[in-house]
Design a protein around this motif. Structure first.
Motif, PDB file in Angstrom:
ATOM      1  N   THR A 124       0.834  -1.204   0.000  1.00  0.00           N
ATOM      2  CA  THR A 124       0.000   0.000   0.000  1.00  0.00           C
ATOM      3  C   THR A 124       0.868   1.253   0.000  1.00  0.00           C
ATOM      4  O   THR A 124       2.105   1.181  -0.079  1.00  0.00           O
ATOM      5  CB  THR A 124      -0.970  -0.003   1.195  1.00  0.00           C
ATOM      6  N   ASP A 125       0.233   2.389   0.083  1.00  0.00           N
ATOM      7  CA  ASP A 125       0.873   3.701   0.102  1.00  0.00           C
ATOM      8  C   ASP A 125       1.768   3.806   1.333  1.00  0.00           C
ATOM      9  O   ASP A 125       1.329   3.600   2.468  1.00  0.00           O
ATOM     10  CB  ASP A 125      -0.243   4.757   0.145  1.00  0.00           C
ATOM     11  N   GLU A 173      -5.005  12.064   1.833  1.00  0.00           N
ATOM     12  CA  GLU A 173      -5.635  10.747   2.011  1.00  0.00           C
ATOM     13  C   GLU A 173      -7.115  10.861   2.385  1.00  0.00           C
ATOM     14  O   GLU A 173      -7.503  11.668   3.230  1.00  0.00           O
ATOM     15  CB  GLU A 173      -4.879   9.981   3.108  1.00  0.00           C
ATOM     16  N   THR A 188      -4.624   1.692  -2.193  1.00  0.00           N
ATOM     17  CA  THR A 188      -4.335   3.083  -1.839  1.00  0.00           C
ATOM     18  C   THR A 188      -5.606   3.772  -1.357  1.00  0.00           C
ATOM     19  O   THR A 188      -6.697   3.520  -1.884  1.00  0.00           O
ATOM     20  CB  THR A 188      -3.725   3.859  -3.019  1.00  0.00           C
ATOM     21  N   ASP A 192      -1.801   8.364  -6.496  1.00  0.00           N
ATOM     22  CA  ASP A 192      -1.446   6.956  -6.318  1.00  0.00           C
ATOM     23  C   ASP A 192       0.047   6.782  -6.078  1.00  0.00           C
ATOM     24  O   ASP A 192       0.859   6.926  -6.997  1.00  0.00           O
ATOM     25  CB  ASP A 192      -1.889   6.161  -7.548  1.00  0.00           C
ATOM     26  N   VAL A 205      -1.175   1.039  -8.095  1.00  0.00           N
ATOM     27  CA  VAL A 205      -2.270   0.069  -8.121  1.00  0.00           C
ATOM     28  C   VAL A 205      -2.636  -0.376  -9.538  1.00  0.00           C
ATOM     29  O   VAL A 205      -3.172  -1.479  -9.730  1.00  0.00           O
ATOM     30  CB  VAL A 205      -3.529   0.610  -7.405  1.00  0.00           C
ATOM     31  N   LYS A 206      -2.346   0.440 -10.541  1.00  0.00           N
ATOM     32  CA  LYS A 206      -2.748   0.082 -11.904  1.00  0.00           C
ATOM     33  C   LYS A 206      -1.826  -0.933 -12.570  1.00  0.00           C
ATOM     34  O   LYS A 206      -2.123  -1.403 -13.670  1.00  0.00           O
ATOM     35  CB  LYS A 206      -2.856   1.340 -12.772  1.00  0.00           C
ATOM     36  N   ARG A 250      -8.477   1.357  -5.256  1.00  0.00           N
ATOM     37  CA  ARG A 250      -8.372   2.793  -4.995  1.00  0.00           C
ATOM     38  C   ARG A 250      -9.626   3.262  -4.281  1.00  0.00           C
ATOM     39  O   ARG A 250     -10.750   3.029  -4.745  1.00  0.00           O
ATOM     40  CB  ARG A 250      -8.228   3.586  -6.290  1.00  0.00           C
ATOM     41  N   HIS A 263     -12.461   5.799  -3.100  1.00  0.00           N
ATOM     42  CA  HIS A 263     -13.120   6.974  -3.671  1.00  0.00           C
ATOM     43  C   HIS A 263     -14.265   7.404  -2.753  1.00  0.00           C
ATOM     44  O   HIS A 263     -14.728   6.634  -1.908  1.00  0.00           O
ATOM     45  CB  HIS A 263     -13.719   6.660  -5.049  1.00  0.00           C
ATOM     46  N   TRP A 271     -14.622   1.386  -3.054  1.00  0.00           N
ATOM     47  CA  TRP A 271     -13.377   1.018  -3.720  1.00  0.00           C
ATOM     48  C   TRP A 271     -13.565   0.860  -5.225  1.00  0.00           C
ATOM     49  O   TRP A 271     -14.484   0.179  -5.676  1.00  0.00           O
ATOM     50  CB  TRP A 271     -12.842  -0.289  -3.143  1.00  0.00           C
ATOM     51  N   THR A 280     -10.580  -1.206 -15.002  1.00  0.00           N
ATOM     52  CA  THR A 280     -11.531  -1.095 -13.898  1.00  0.00           C
ATOM     53  C   THR A 280     -12.711  -2.035 -14.136  1.00  0.00           C
ATOM     54  O   THR A 280     -13.368  -1.964 -15.176  1.00  0.00           O
ATOM     55  CB  THR A 280     -12.034   0.350 -13.761  1.00  0.00           C
ATOM     56  N   GLU A 315      -1.301   7.573 -10.865  1.00  0.00           N
ATOM     57  CA  GLU A 315      -2.699   7.484 -11.300  1.00  0.00           C
ATOM     58  C   GLU A 315      -2.837   7.666 -12.814  1.00  0.00           C
ATOM     59  O   GLU A 315      -3.825   7.242 -13.415  1.00  0.00           O
ATOM     60  CB  GLU A 315      -3.568   8.500 -10.553  1.00  0.00           C
TER      61      GLU A 315
END
Length: 551
Positions: free
Chosen positions: A128-129, A138, A171, A176, A180-181, A188, A190, A199, A216, A493
């Motif tokens: 993770t971050d 965050e 994250t 990002d 994550v991608k 991610r 949101h 998520w 996605t 991102e």
């Protein structure tokens, strides 16, 4: 930080005892290497060029001072006095003896650590971050979800022998920092129009032989549905993922071959089969875990710190380090301290046992007993008062940890390469060192600005070269090491895969080639334009022309 309960302790101890028995059988000749290999890999033990290598998990990159000191102890007692922090928020020891490995696992268990599933065709360490729980941008701390996924995935009976290795990143911020991608599954956080958090689920990213950006499959998944939905993804992968060809076995290949829409429909159909009531247990478990990640009791401080500002005025070297190595904290009067493990001419990600102990001491005294490991192979003190930052810097400087190059040309990501790895086709470490020395002038690094240079010693891409702004891939060409250069990659991102510029370079030519690329950038950039933005604006042509002008 998460703390083991009775089950966790028992689970890790039982796995260590299992491995001790397996290693004894191998040493006695009762198991062949072929039989032993999947057993040792599931416990993070590799057979490298010169010795065994043990890969230790640092789940979601979080460590306490006690744990860091134990890593230093292991480095001294069973290795050569240092460890190597990796792009997966792990630490690797490169000089391990098989007969001592179970003792190391016991030492890890004493401080609630392990090496379970750091290799093998299973769900690997969840990352993770590295600024999680501290970052100003965050939405929420993603580490409780990281811990939930660690518990869910550990020895999961359905997902311990997947078609291929599997990696998850999480994250909780819009910016990002967890890449994550480019993971098999990326999550991610949101907020929707009703201010609810959920998520985004991204599937099918990954690097290696066939680099791809994930797609996605759910824009907004409520948190209590997360484990059930991930199980649906894993079941679809387990069912359709190829097992006849390891080069086509990753989930990214499955998503690509059947198409994102078809894959998504298969996941939704599998998810619809599961009784949703069963997810309530996971939600209660998440609440239990979240309690361990309560934020530290930060003082109410003014945003302005006179002592911090005065120290910058009095010490130009500190001012430069503070400009480059501090991150914005969510609380006034605090900063995130990024410790670069990339000294001029050093080996990226390496830390001596003495340096580990110092970082442990600093975290205990100045950062609420917390450290983080980043996927860029650095260490983070997440919660440091600005009033204390100068004192922290002085101690880092005295220990060779004061490099002021975080996020700059000297902050190079590199795998161990052919110096250690049996899979590598070229060396990474000497290339990183030569580039680091080429740009050791701090003024030059500052002039260039934000930059990510990534180096891999083979097509497996452990150095994430595909997503470096400048990526370097070492290859074997008729018995000689050559290095291919890519430009325009990103793991943020706005993720992208870099473009190959042209023919490769001999090892001694790489640093000069990078200098040519960056000199070209400095000539063509617009005011305030960073390297990646400039490349995306002009494309590869001017860089290619400058690089191959002589030819």
């Amino acid at each position: 930080m998460y703390r083991y309960d009775e089950f966790d302790h028992q689970f890790v101890r039982e796995r260590t005892n299992q491995f001790r028995n397996q290693a004894d059988r191998r040493l006695k000749g009762d198991l062949t290497e072929e039989e032993f290999r999947p057993l040792r890999l599931m416990n993070g033990l590799y057979l490298q060029l010169h010795a065994y290598m043990l890969r230790v998990a640092i789940p979601y990159g979080t460590l306490s001072s006690r744990q860091m000191r134990q890593l230093a102890f292991i480095a001294d007692k069973w290795d050569k006095g240092y460890g190597h922090f990796t792009t997966r928020q792990n630490i690797q020891y490169n000089w391990i003896k098989l007969e001592e490995t179970a003792d190391i696992l016991d030492a890890l268990a004493e401080v609630e650590m392990h090496a379970i599933q750091t290799s093998g065709n299973c769900i690997r360490n969840v990352t993770t971050d590295h600024w999680a729980g501290a970052a100003a941008d965050e939405i929420a701390d993603p580490r409780p979800v990281g811990e939930l996924l660690r518990q869910w995935s550990s020895l999961h009976p359905e997902f311990s022998f997947l078609p291929r290795k599997f990696k998850i990143a999480v994250t909780g911020a819009p910016n990002d920092r967890a890449a994550v991608k480019v993971h098999d599954i990326g999550l991610r956080l949101h907020k929707n129009d009703r201010n609810e958090t959920g998520w985004e689920v991204i599937v099918g990213g990954g690097l290696g032989r066939t680099p791809m950006i994930g797609v996605t499959v759910r824009d907004f998944l409520p948190e209590h549905e997360l484990v059930a939905y991930l199980e649906a993804i894993m079941r679809v992968y387990n069912l359709y993922g190829r097992r006849d060809n390891k080069y086509k076995a990753r989930i990214k290949i499955l998503v690509h071959e059947i198409g994102a829409d078809k894959f998504k429909s298969e996941v939704e159909a599998e998810y619809a089969k599961r009784p949703h009531a069963s997810t309530e247990v996971e939600e209660r478990e998440l609440k239990r875990i979240e309690a361990y990640f309560a934020p530290p009791q930060l003082e109410k401080l003014p945003r302005w710190s006179p002592g911090f500002e005065e120290a910058k005025l009095s010490h130009p070297a500190f001012a430069r380090w503070a400009k480059n190595n501090l991150g914005p904290h969510r609380a006034d009067g605090y900063a995130i301290v990024n410790i670069s493990l990339k000294p001029d001419g050093g080996i990226p990600g390496d830390a001596t046992s003495g340096q580990m102990r110092l970082m442990a001491d600093l975290s205990e005294r100045y950062s609420f007993d917390e450290l983080r490991i980043s996927h860029a192979q650095n260490v983070v003190l997440p919660h440091v008062k600005k009033d204390d930052v100068f004192a922290v810097w002085q101690q880092l400087e005295s220990a060779g940890l004061g490099a002021a190059n975080y996020g700059l040309a000297g902050d190079i990501i590199a795998c161990p390469g052919l110096d250690y790895c049996a899979l590598a086709t070229a060396r990474s470490i000497p290339i990183a060192q030569s580039i680091s020395r080429k740009f050791e002038d701090s003024k030059k690094q500052d002039e260039i600005g934000k930059l990510k240079i990534n180096i891999s010693g083979c097509i497996n891409a452990c150095g994430h070269h595909h997503v470096g702004h400048i990526g370097i891939l070492g290859l074997d060409k008729k018995g000689e090491e050559f290095y291919q250069i890519t430009l325009g990659g990103s793991s943020a991102e706005n993720a992208s895969i870099g473009t190959i510029l042209g023919p490769g370079f001999a090892g001694h030519e790489v640093a000069d080639a990078i200098e040519t690329i960056l000199d070209t950038y400095l000539k063509l950039r617009e005011p305030g334009e960073e390297f990646l933005a400039a490349y995306r604006r002009v494309g590869p042509k001017p860089f290619k022309e400058a690089l191959y002008a002589v030819a």
